[in-house]
Enzyme design. Structure first.
Site, PDB file in Angstrom:
ATOM      1  N   ILE A  24       0.830  -1.200   0.000  1.00 43.97           N
ATOM      2  CA  ILE A  24       0.000   0.000   0.000  1.00 43.97           C
ATOM      3  C   ILE A  24       0.865   1.250   0.000  1.00 43.97           C
ATOM      4  CG2 ILE A  24      -1.562   1.366   1.453  1.00 43.97           C
ATOM      5  CD1 ILE A  24      -2.921  -1.264   2.244  1.00 43.97           C
ATOM      6  N   ASP A  69      15.659   1.856   9.528  1.00 40.73           N
ATOM      7  CA  ASP A  69      14.720   1.112  10.351  1.00 40.73           C
ATOM      8  C   ASP A  69      13.958   2.116  11.200  1.00 40.73           C
ATOM      9  OD1 ASP A  69      13.457  -0.442  12.364  1.00 40.73           O
ATOM     10  OD2 ASP A  69      15.016  -1.985  12.241  1.00 40.73           O
ATOM     11  N   SER A 146      -3.323   3.076   9.607  1.00 45.73           N
ATOM     12  CA  SER A 146      -3.795   2.330  10.771  1.00 45.73           C
ATOM     13  C   SER A 146      -4.321   0.967  10.314  1.00 45.73           C
ATOM     14  CB  SER A 146      -4.861   3.157  11.499  1.00 45.73           C
ATOM     15  OG  SER A 146      -5.285   2.513  12.684  1.00 45.73           O
ATOM     16  N   LYS A 164      -2.118  -0.413  16.625  1.00 45.19           N
ATOM     17  CA  LYS A 164      -2.947   0.441  15.770  1.00 45.19           C
ATOM     18  C   LYS A 164      -3.828   1.379  16.592  1.00 45.19           C
ATOM     19  CE  LYS A 164      -1.485  -1.369  11.887  1.00 45.19           C
ATOM     20  NZ  LYS A 164      -0.460  -0.652  11.090  1.00 45.19           N
ATOM     21  N   ILE A 193      -7.300  -5.596   1.717  1.00 47.07           N
ATOM     22  CA  ILE A 193      -6.780  -5.100   0.443  1.00 47.07           C
ATOM     23  C   ILE A 193      -6.029  -6.237  -0.245  1.00 47.07           C
ATOM     24  CG2 ILE A 193      -5.350  -3.387  -0.688  1.00 47.07           C
ATOM     25  CD1 ILE A 193      -7.794  -2.224   0.814  1.00 47.07           C
TER      26      ILE A 193
END
Length: 273
Positions: A24, A69, A146, A164, A193
């Site tokens: 994403i 990182d 999130s 989250k 997704i």
């Protein structure tokens, strides 16, 4: 994003995306780049970043990459400083780096729980804090990626749910505290997704029928649909949107997680939570 947004709608935007090498987050970068934005990405895998940079440049975007990182604040700060030197001050920060795996809470190690908290929540804070001065200068905005676990409990996702939920609360706090500096803060809550690493970690294609049954629109989403919302939030059209938690999930958050919980419980040979 052609046909949805005006060509060049994000010209002058400098976006920095953590975890921007795939999934994403890369699709968000591709959407923003196609609208004229310059794109900085960071991640832990140099080869993945190189491949992603080629994808973004193919959209005509100026690109900066840095191996970093998000658990290491100094590394994130260095990456964002480098992005400024290469592309200019950041106007749109996407905190997208994340980790996930399925595990019953009683079987999860403390280190496993901490790893997800550190990548998702600490990583989001590190990026936001590292970007503050640039965002203050540009009166820019932050987008947190999130997850539905932030408001609906999913079995074997205690670590992700905690991370989250923390991200969404952090988003709201920064919208409140940094609003006076002109900085907007929002989060997108993607649903199921297709074709993403995150989805694979939640059961992958084997669970497709379940996710479609759980989603009122009756299908899984596409990364491009999440990216379209990100592009809107990066644009002047969203200039008065701050503190919003926006689901892009086909209504899946309305149906709960019971069907998923039952299916995953079978994999662990356990009673349905």
């Amino acid at each position: 994003m052609e046909g949805i947004f005006q060509s060049g709608a994000l010209k002058g935007c400098v976006a920095f995306i953590t975890g921007g090498g795939s999934g994403i987050n890369l699709e968000i970068g591709r959407a923003l780049g196609s609208l004229g934005a310059s794109i900085g990405i960071c991640g832990r895998n140099a080869d993945r970043l190189e491949g992603a940079s080629n994808v973004l440049r193919a959209k005509g975007a100026d690109v900066f990459t840095a191996v970093a990182d998000v658990r290491d604040f100094d590394a994130v700060q260095s990456a964002m400083d480098g992005c400024r030197d290469a592309l200019g001050p950041v106007t749109f920060l996407v905190c997208g780096a994340a980790g996930n795996f399925l595990s019953p809470a009683e079987s999860m190690s403390a280190n496993g729980f901490k790893t997800v908290i550190d990548i998702d929540l600490m990583g989001a804070f590190n990026a936001a804090r590292a970007g503050f001065e640039q965002l203050k200068e540009t009166r820019g905005s932050i987008l947190f990626i999130s997850g539905g676990q932030s408001w609906v409990p999913f079995a074997y996702q205690a670590h992700v749910g905690a991370a989250k939920a923390g991200i969404d609360n952090l988003m709201a706090n920064l919208a409140l505290e940094w609003g006076p500096y002109g900085i907007r803060s929002n989060s997108i809550v993607p649903g199921p997704i297709e074709g993403t690493e995150g989805m694979q970690r939640m059961g992958g294609d084997e669970q497709r029928d379940i996710w479609e049954a759980m989603t009122p629109l009756g299908r899984m989403g596409r990364a491009q649909e999440v990216a379209a919302m990100a592009a809107f939030l990066a644009s002047p059209a969203a200039s008065f949107v701050s503190g919003a938690r926006i689901p892009v999930d086909g209504g899946q958050n309305l149906t709960g997680s019971h069907v998923f919980n039952a299916a995953i419980a079978k994999q662990f040979n356990r009673a349905n939570p």
